[in-house]
Scaffold this active site. Structure first.
Site, PDB file in Angstrom:
ATOM      1  N   GLU A 129       0.854  -1.201   0.000  1.00  0.00           N
ATOM      2  CA  GLU A 129       0.000   0.000   0.000  1.00  0.00           C
ATOM      3  C   GLU A 129       0.881   1.239   0.000  1.00  0.00           C
ATOM      4  O   GLU A 129       1.914   1.248   0.669  1.00  0.00           O
ATOM      5  CB  GLU A 129      -0.842   0.062   1.283  1.00  0.00           C
ATOM      6  CG  GLU A 129      -1.807  -1.078   1.462  1.00  0.00           C
ATOM      7  CD  GLU A 129      -2.416  -1.088   2.871  1.00  0.00           C
ATOM      8  OE1 GLU A 129      -2.202  -0.124   3.655  1.00  0.00           O
ATOM      9  OE2 GLU A 129      -3.093  -2.068   3.192  1.00  0.00           O
ATOM     10  N   LYS A 131       2.356   4.572   1.273  1.00  0.00           N
ATOM     11  CA  LYS A 131       2.411   5.115   2.629  1.00  0.00           C
ATOM     12  C   LYS A 131       1.985   6.578   2.547  1.00  0.00           C
ATOM     13  O   LYS A 131       2.701   7.416   2.004  1.00  0.00           O
ATOM     14  CB  LYS A 131       3.825   4.992   3.189  1.00  0.00           C
ATOM     15  CG  LYS A 131       3.922   5.433   4.625  1.00  0.00           C
ATOM     16  CD  LYS A 131       5.244   4.994   5.226  1.00  0.00           C
ATOM     17  CE  LYS A 131       5.328   5.308   6.701  1.00  0.00           C
ATOM     18  NZ  LYS A 131       5.173   6.729   7.019  1.00  0.00           N
ATOM     19  N   ASP A 133       1.256  10.306   3.490  1.00  0.00           N
ATOM     20  CA  ASP A 133       1.910  11.253   4.398  1.00  0.00           C
ATOM     21  C   ASP A 133       0.848  12.126   5.061  1.00  0.00           C
ATOM     22  O   ASP A 133       0.594  13.247   4.642  1.00  0.00           O
ATOM     23  CB  ASP A 133       2.912  12.097   3.599  1.00  0.00           C
ATOM     24  CG  ASP A 133       3.927  12.760   4.516  1.00  0.00           C
ATOM     25  OD1 ASP A 133       3.900  12.481   5.733  1.00  0.00           O
ATOM     26  OD2 ASP A 133       4.730  13.550   4.008  1.00  0.00           O
ATOM     27  N   TYR A 243      -6.970   1.649   6.495  1.00  0.00           N
ATOM     28  CA  TYR A 243      -6.057   0.551   6.166  1.00  0.00           C
ATOM     29  C   TYR A 243      -5.797  -0.446   7.290  1.00  0.00           C
ATOM     30  O   TYR A 243      -5.004  -1.359   7.145  1.00  0.00           O
ATOM     31  CB  TYR A 243      -4.722   1.098   5.653  1.00  0.00           C
ATOM     32  CG  TYR A 243      -4.061   2.125   6.565  1.00  0.00           C
ATOM     33  CD1 TYR A 243      -3.655   1.796   7.849  1.00  0.00           C
ATOM     34  CD2 TYR A 243      -3.854   3.431   6.123  1.00  0.00           C
ATOM     35  CE1 TYR A 243      -3.060   2.724   8.673  1.00  0.00           C
ATOM     36  CE2 TYR A 243      -3.249   4.371   6.942  1.00  0.00           C
ATOM     37  CZ  TYR A 243      -2.859   4.018   8.221  1.00  0.00           C
ATOM     38  OH  TYR A 243      -2.272   4.942   9.031  1.00  0.00           O
ATOM     39  N   LYS A 331      10.822   3.354   2.471  1.00  0.00           N
ATOM     40  CA  LYS A 331      10.818   4.802   2.211  1.00  0.00           C
ATOM     41  C   LYS A 331      11.318   5.119   0.809  1.00  0.00           C
ATOM     42  O   LYS A 331      12.208   4.440   0.296  1.00  0.00           O
ATOM     43  CB  LYS A 331      11.727   5.503   3.239  1.00  0.00           C
ATOM     44  CG  LYS A 331      11.199   5.440   4.660  1.00  0.00           C
ATOM     45  CD  LYS A 331       9.939   6.261   4.806  1.00  0.00           C
ATOM     46  CE  LYS A 331       9.412   6.313   6.215  1.00  0.00           C
ATOM     47  NZ  LYS A 331      10.124   7.199   7.106  1.00  0.00           N
ATOM     48  N   CYS A 425      34.398  19.491  27.150  1.00  0.00           N
ATOM     49  CA  CYS A 425      32.974  19.766  26.981  1.00  0.00           C
ATOM     50  C   CYS A 425      32.759  21.281  26.809  1.00  0.00           C
ATOM     51  O   CYS A 425      33.243  22.066  27.633  1.00  0.00           O
ATOM     52  CB  CYS A 425      32.213  19.263  28.201  1.00  0.00           C
ATOM     53  SG  CYS A 425      30.485  19.734  28.193  1.00  0.00           S
ATOM     54  N   CYS A 428      30.745  22.566  30.159  1.00  0.00           N
ATOM     55  CA  CYS A 428      31.243  22.583  31.536  1.00  0.00           C
ATOM     56  C   CYS A 428      32.759  22.476  31.599  1.00  0.00           C
ATOM     57  O   CYS A 428      33.331  22.432  32.691  1.00  0.00           O
ATOM     58  CB  CYS A 428      30.614  21.465  32.359  1.00  0.00           C
ATOM     59  SG  CYS A 428      31.203  19.841  31.919  1.00  0.00           S
ATOM     60  N   CYS A 443      31.406  13.756  27.472  1.00  0.00           N
ATOM     61  CA  CYS A 443      31.806  14.654  28.544  1.00  0.00           C
ATOM     62  C   CYS A 443      31.853  13.853  29.835  1.00  0.00           C
ATOM     63  O   CYS A 443      30.931  13.097  30.141  1.00  0.00           O
ATOM     64  CB  CYS A 443      30.782  15.785  28.663  1.00  0.00           C
ATOM     65  SG  CYS A 443      30.808  16.631  30.240  1.00  0.00           S
ATOM     66  N   CYS A 449      27.909  18.823  34.826  1.00  0.00           N
ATOM     67  CA  CYS A 449      27.712  19.468  33.531  1.00  0.00           C
ATOM     68  C   CYS A 449      26.268  19.968  33.421  1.00  0.00           C
ATOM     69  O   CYS A 449      25.331  19.172  33.476  1.00  0.00           O
ATOM     70  CB  CYS A 449      28.011  18.469  32.425  1.00  0.00           C
ATOM     71  SG  CYS A 449      27.662  19.122  30.794  1.00  0.00           S
TER      72      CYS A 449
HETATM   73  S1  IVH Z   1      -0.190   0.491   8.780  1.00  0.00           S
HETATM   74  C1  IVH Z   1       0.575  -1.572  12.650  1.00  0.00           C
HETATM   75  N1  IVH Z   1      -0.547   1.503   6.395  1.00  0.00           N
HETATM   76  O1  IVH Z   1       2.723   5.373   8.759  1.00  0.00           O
HETATM   77  C2  IVH Z   1       0.727  -0.834  11.397  1.00  0.00           C
HETATM   78  N2  IVH Z   1       0.380   2.899   8.069  1.00  0.00           N
HETATM   79  O2  IVH Z   1       5.317   5.048   9.978  1.00  0.00           O
HETATM   80  C3  IVH Z   1       0.028   0.438  11.420  1.00  0.00           C
HETATM   81  N3  IVH Z   1       0.820   5.176   7.344  1.00  0.00           N
HETATM   82  O3  IVH Z   1       1.611   5.476  12.063  1.00  0.00           O
HETATM   83  C4  IVH Z   1       0.270   1.285  10.272  1.00  0.00           C
HETATM   84  N4  IVH Z   1       0.099   4.936   5.278  1.00  0.00           N
HETATM   85  O4  IVH Z   1       0.340   6.866  10.297  1.00  0.00           O
HETATM   86  C5  IVH Z   1      -0.111   1.720   7.637  1.00  0.00           C
HETATM   87  N5  IVH Z   1      -0.969   2.262   4.262  1.00  0.00           N
HETATM   88  C6  IVH Z   1      -0.530   2.487   5.489  1.00  0.00           C
HETATM   89  C7  IVH Z   1      -0.038   3.739   5.899  1.00  0.00           C
HETATM   90  C8  IVH Z   1       0.417   3.906   7.202  1.00  0.00           C
HETATM   91  C9  IVH Z   1       0.600   5.776   6.162  1.00  0.00           C
HETATM   92  C10 IVH Z   1       1.421   5.832   8.526  1.00  0.00           C
HETATM   93  C11 IVH Z   1       0.697   5.604   9.826  1.00  0.00           C
HETATM   94  C12 IVH Z   1       1.718   4.999  10.757  1.00  0.00           C
HETATM   95  C13 IVH Z   1       2.978   5.455  10.121  1.00  0.00           C
HETATM   96  C14 IVH Z   1       4.132   4.558  10.505  1.00  0.00           C
END
Ligand code: IVH
Length: 697
Positions: A129, A131, A133, A243, A331, A425, A428, A443, A449
C-alpha cells in the site's frame, strides 16, 4: 472586559470607542493565546476565552474597517493543539520499522519466513500500500454507529477528535450492515490527509488573510484536524484512507486483502493503488512503479507499506517494541538540497555524548525548512572533511533528522580550515573522552555538567517517561536556570517548596500553578518500567527498562539486585546478564549508574516522594508457565527460536539467555551444546520440544 454582559452592545459604540476596544481586546487575546499555546498554562476558562473572541468578532462585523490581517479572528490553525481530552487506545497504535533499500525489504521477508519457520515452497503474499503522508486516526464504531475518533498520540493514549472527524464527508457515520457482517465494536484505523489541490487553495486563502501559510499538506492537515472549532476543520476538506483496525469484538477477515475489500464494502475509502504481491520481487517492482508515478498523484506519499497478507501469520508474528513484525515501511529516496554550512556547534546530550550540529543557511527540503542538520560524530566530520563555510548537500528522509551528505568542494572558500573537534565539553569544560571502540566522545562531567543535567531533567518529564502535562521543555529550562529544580525529585517538591514563587512568575498565576501541581500529584504514581526509563541511564531505553521491570518486579527488588550485582562473580550479576536482551555493556552502564552516590541519593529521594507500582505481569489466565524462567537451546523443529520466546512470554514466562540455579526449564532442541550440560549439572529440569509443546498446550 471579559464580562460580556456589562459592556455596551456594539451597535451603540462610536467608531473611536470600537477601535479602542478592539485594540484592547486583541491584546488581551494575544496574552491568553500565549499562555495557552506557548506556555501550556491557560489563565482563563475556555468559555471566557470564547467570549472574548466572540466580542471581537461582533466588533469586526459591525465595524469592518477594524479587521486587520493580524487580528486574532484571522489566525486559524497556526497554533499548536488546544487541550483535547485524552483517550486510551485499547489496542496500541503502532508505528512501522523502516526499509531504505531493496535489501532491507528482502531481509524483512526472510525474517518473516525465519520467524514462522516456513517451508521453502510456502509463498508469503504481501499487500503493498502507498504510505500516505498524513496523520493516523482511530475511528470507533459501536453497532455500526460512529461514536468516537482519536489521534494516535503516543500510541497508547490519543486525543478525542470526534467532533472534528464528523466533518469529514468521506467518513461513514453509520456502516451499512446489510452488505457485510459488522462486529459490534469495530475500530477502523487510517490516515487523514489533504490533497495537494486543497492545500494550495487553503494556503492562498491564508495568504490573502495575512495568516500563516502551511509548509506542506501534512502540516495543513494536522493544523486543520486539531482545531478547537470543528467548523474550521469542516472548511478544510480533509480526506481519509482506511487501512487497519484496532479493537474489534469479532474476527475481521482471514487476510489483509479481504479486510481491505470489507472496508470498502462498509463504505470506507481505501487506497485504490493497493496491490497483492506474490513475491518480494513483485512487491519491489510495484514500489518502483509507484515511485515513478508519485509526482502525478494528488496527495503526498513517502514510501510503500508492505504487510503480510495472512492474518493468522500476522497474529503469530506480533510486534517488537512499537512496530509489528508483519509490516514494514519502504521509504522513497531521501530528498536532497544544497546550502551553505555557516557554523558547526557541539550539542551535549543527556549521557554526555558530544554531537556536532551543522547550522545551515535555511533551505526547503521536501516541503520542510531545514536550518540544522546532524554531523553524527567526529569521525564523520573527518571522513567527509566538512568545514565551516562549506557548501554542502543535505538530505532529509521522511521523519529522520536531516543529515549532511557531502561537501561541494568546488565551492569551498579559500583559506578554510579543517574542523577541530573539542576534547573538552563546551558546556562545563570537563574532559571529553572517547572510549575504545566507541565513535562518540563523551563529557566526563556527569551531573556537574549543566547541559547533561538539563537534558536528564527534560528526559525525566518526557512523553514516554513521567509525561507531566503543562511541564514542557521550556519550563524545565527556566525552573532549573532559576534554581527551583536541581534534581528530578525537586520536580515533585515544586508545590511544597515553591508554590508562591511559581504562581508569581511571569505568565503563570495561581490557576496555572495549581494545574501543574495537580498534574504532578497525578503522576506521582508510576509504573516500574516507566520509572526506570525516566532515569535516563545510558543504553537503558524503553525496551530494556521493561525487561528490567519484568525481571525484578518492584523498585526495591530491582535496587537490591543491582547492589548485589556489583559483585561480578555473584549470582545476581549472572541473573542480570542472563536476561535475554541485556548484554555486558548495558549491564556495565546500569551498574555504574546504580553505584554512583549521587544517583543513589536521587533514587532514595524519589522513592520517598513517589509510588512506584510493581510490574504488572499481563493476565495470562491459568498458564502453567506463568512466572517461570525458561531457557531455549539448540534448534527447535516446529517453532523458530524467536517465536518460541514470544509464545513463552505471552504465557507469562521469563525467557533467559543463560542457565542458572533460578532457571525452571531448559528446552533442548537438536544439537544443543553447553547449556544442556549446565542444566544437567545444576539439576534444572530439561524438556524436549514435544514435552514443551505438551506443557504449554
Ligand atoms: S499500517 C501496525 N498503512 O505510517 C501498522 N500505516 O510510519 C500500522 N501510514 O503510524 C500502520 N500509510 O500513520 C499503515 N498504508 C498504510 C499507511 C500507514 C501511512 C502511517 C501511519 C503509521 C505510520 C508509521
Amino acid at each position: 472586559m471579559s464580562d460580556e454582559g456589562a459592556i455596551s452592545p456594539v451597535e451603540e459604540l462610536t467608531p473611536l470607542e470600537a477601535s479602542a476596544e478592539w485594540a484592547a481586546l486583541a491584546d488581551e487575546i494575544a496574552v491568553h493565546d500565549k499562555a495557552y499555546y506557548q506556555k501550556d498554562a491557560p489563565e482563563i476558562s475556555d468559555a471566557q476565552y470564547d467570549a472574548l473572541r466572540r466580542r471581537l468578532q461582533s466588533l469586526e462585523a459591525a465595524f469592518p474597517a477594524l479587521v486587520r490581517a493580524d487580528s486574532p479572528t484571522q489566525r486559524v490553525g497556526a497554533a499548536p493543539a488546544p487541550a483535547f481530552s485524552k483517550v486510551p487506545h485499547a489496542v496500541p497504535m503502532l508505528s512501522l520499522g523502516n526499509a531504505f533499500d531493496d535489501a532491507d525489504v528482502d531481509e524483512f521477508v526472510k525474517g518473516v519466513r525465519r520467524f514462522l519457520k516456513l517451508a521453502p515452497d510456502e509463498a508469503v503474499k504481501i499487500v503493498c500500500e502507498p504510505k500516505i503522508d498524513g496523520l493516523s486516526v482511530s475511528l470507533r464504531y459501536e453497532k455500526g454507529k460512529f461514536v468516537m475518533a482519536a489521534t494516535r498520540g503516543d500510541g497508547t493514549t490519543g486525543e478525542d477528535i470526534t467532533e472534528n472527524l464528523k466533518t469529514l464527508s468521506e467518513l461513514p457515520m453509520t456502516i451499512d450492515g446489510a452488505r457485510q457482517e459488522i462486529p459490534d465494536v469495530l475500530e477502523v484505523r487510517g490516515e487523514v490527509y489533504m490533497t495537494r489541490a486543497d492545500f494550495e487553495k487553503i494556503n492562498q486563502a491564508q495568504e490573502k488573510a495575512g495568516a500563516k501559510v502551511f509548509a506542506n499538506p501534512r502540516n495543513a492537515a494536522a493544523g486543520s484536524l486539531r482545531q478547537k472549532d470543528a467548523s474550521v476543520t469542516a472548511s478544510r476538506s480533509l480526506r481519509l484512507f482506511a487501512y487497519a483496525w484496532g479493537e474489534v469484538s469479532g474476527p475481521v477477515a482471514e487476510t489483509h486483502w479481504d479486510f481491505l475489500t470489507k472496508l470498502r464494502g462498509w463504505g470506507f475509502p481505501t487506497n485504490p493503488l493497493a496491490r497483492l504481491a506474490r513475491t518480494t520481487e513483485e512487491g519491489l517492482a510495484f514500489y518502483n512503479e509507484i515511485e515513478a508515478g508519485r509526482a502525478a498523484l494528488d496527495y503526498e506519499i513517502d514510501g510503500m507499506v508492505y504487510k503480510v497478507n495472512r492474518l493468522d501469520w500476522q497474529q503469530r508474528l506480533g510486534a517488537v517494541s512499537r512496530a509489528p513484525r508483519w509490516a514494514i515501511a519502504h521509504k522513497f529516496a531521501a530528498e536532497k538540497a544544497e546550502t551553505v554550512l555557516n557554523t558547526i556547534t557541539i550539542q551535549v546530550g543527556r549521557t554526555g555524548t558530544l554531537t556536532p550540529v551543522a547550522n545551515l543557511e535555511p533551505i526547503t527540503v521536501g516541503g520542510v525548512v531545514v536550518s540544522r542538520a546532524t554531523l553524527h560524530n567526529e569521525d564523520e566530520i573527518a571522513r567527509k572533511d566538512v568545514r565551516e563555510g562549506d557548501t554542502v548537500i543535505i538530505q532529509r528522509a521522511g521523519d529522520v533528522i536531516p543529515q549532511v551528505v557531502s561537501v561541494v568542494l568546488e565551492k569551498r572558500p579559500k583559506n578554510s580550515k579543517a574542523f577541530s573537534f573539542p576534547d573538552h565539553c563546551p558546556e562545563c569544560a570537563s574532559l571529553a573522552v572517547r572510549d575504545e571502540g566507541e565513535v562518540a566522545r563523551r563529557c566526563t562531567g556527569g551531573l556537574v555538567c549543566p547541559a547533561q543535567k538539563l537534558e536528564r531533567l527534560k528526559h525525566f518529564v518526557s512523553r514516554n517517561a513521567f509525561d507531566i502535562e503543562g511541564l514542557g521543555v521550556k519550563h524545565i529550562k527556566a525552573f532549573s536556570e532559576d534554581g527551583l529544580i536541581k534534581t528530578p525529585a525537586d520536580i515533585f517538591r515544586l508545590e511544597s517548596d515553591h508554590a508562591d514563587a511559581i504562581a508569581n512568575r511571569d505568565g503563570w498565576g495561581r490557576q496555572s500553578a495549581d494545574n501543574l501541581f495537580a498534574a504532578l500529584r497525578q503522576r506521582s504514581t508510576i509504573s516500574l518500567d516507566r520509572f526506570i526509563y525516566a532515569l535516563g541511564i545510558h543504553q537503558v531505553g524503553q525496551a530494556n527498562a521493561r525487561l528490567l521491570a519484568k525481571q525484578y518486579g518492584s523498585m526495591s527488588g530491582w535496587r537490591i539486585q543491582m547492589d548485589a550485582a556489583q559483585d561480578r562473580d555473584g549470582d545476581a550479576f549472572a541473573d542480570l546478564t542472563n536476561i535475554d536482551g541485556i548484554g555486558p555493556s548495558v549491564a556495565d552502564d546500569l551498574l555504574a549508574f546504580c553505584a554512583e552516590d549521587h544517583n543513589r541519593d536521587v533514587l532514595d529521594d524519589l522513592g520517598n516522594l513517589l509510588t512506584v507500582e510493581d510490574f504488572e505481569a499481563p493476565d495470562v489466565g491459568s498458564s502453567p508457565i506463568a512466572g517461570k524462567t525458561v531457557v531455549f537451546t539448540g534448534s527447535l523443529e516446529t517453532l523458530s527460536r524467536a517465536e518460541a520466546k514470544v509464545r513463552a512470554e505471552s504465557l507469562g514466562a521469563k525467557v533467559a539467555g543463560g542457565v542458572s540455579k533460578k532457571t525452571d526449564y531448559v528446552v533442548v532442541g537438536a544439537d544443543a551444546g553447553s547449556k544442556a550440560k549446565k542444566a544437567a549439572e545444576l539439576g534444572v529440569a530439561t524438556l524436549s520440544e514435544d514435552e514443551w509443546l505438551a506443557l504449554i498446550g
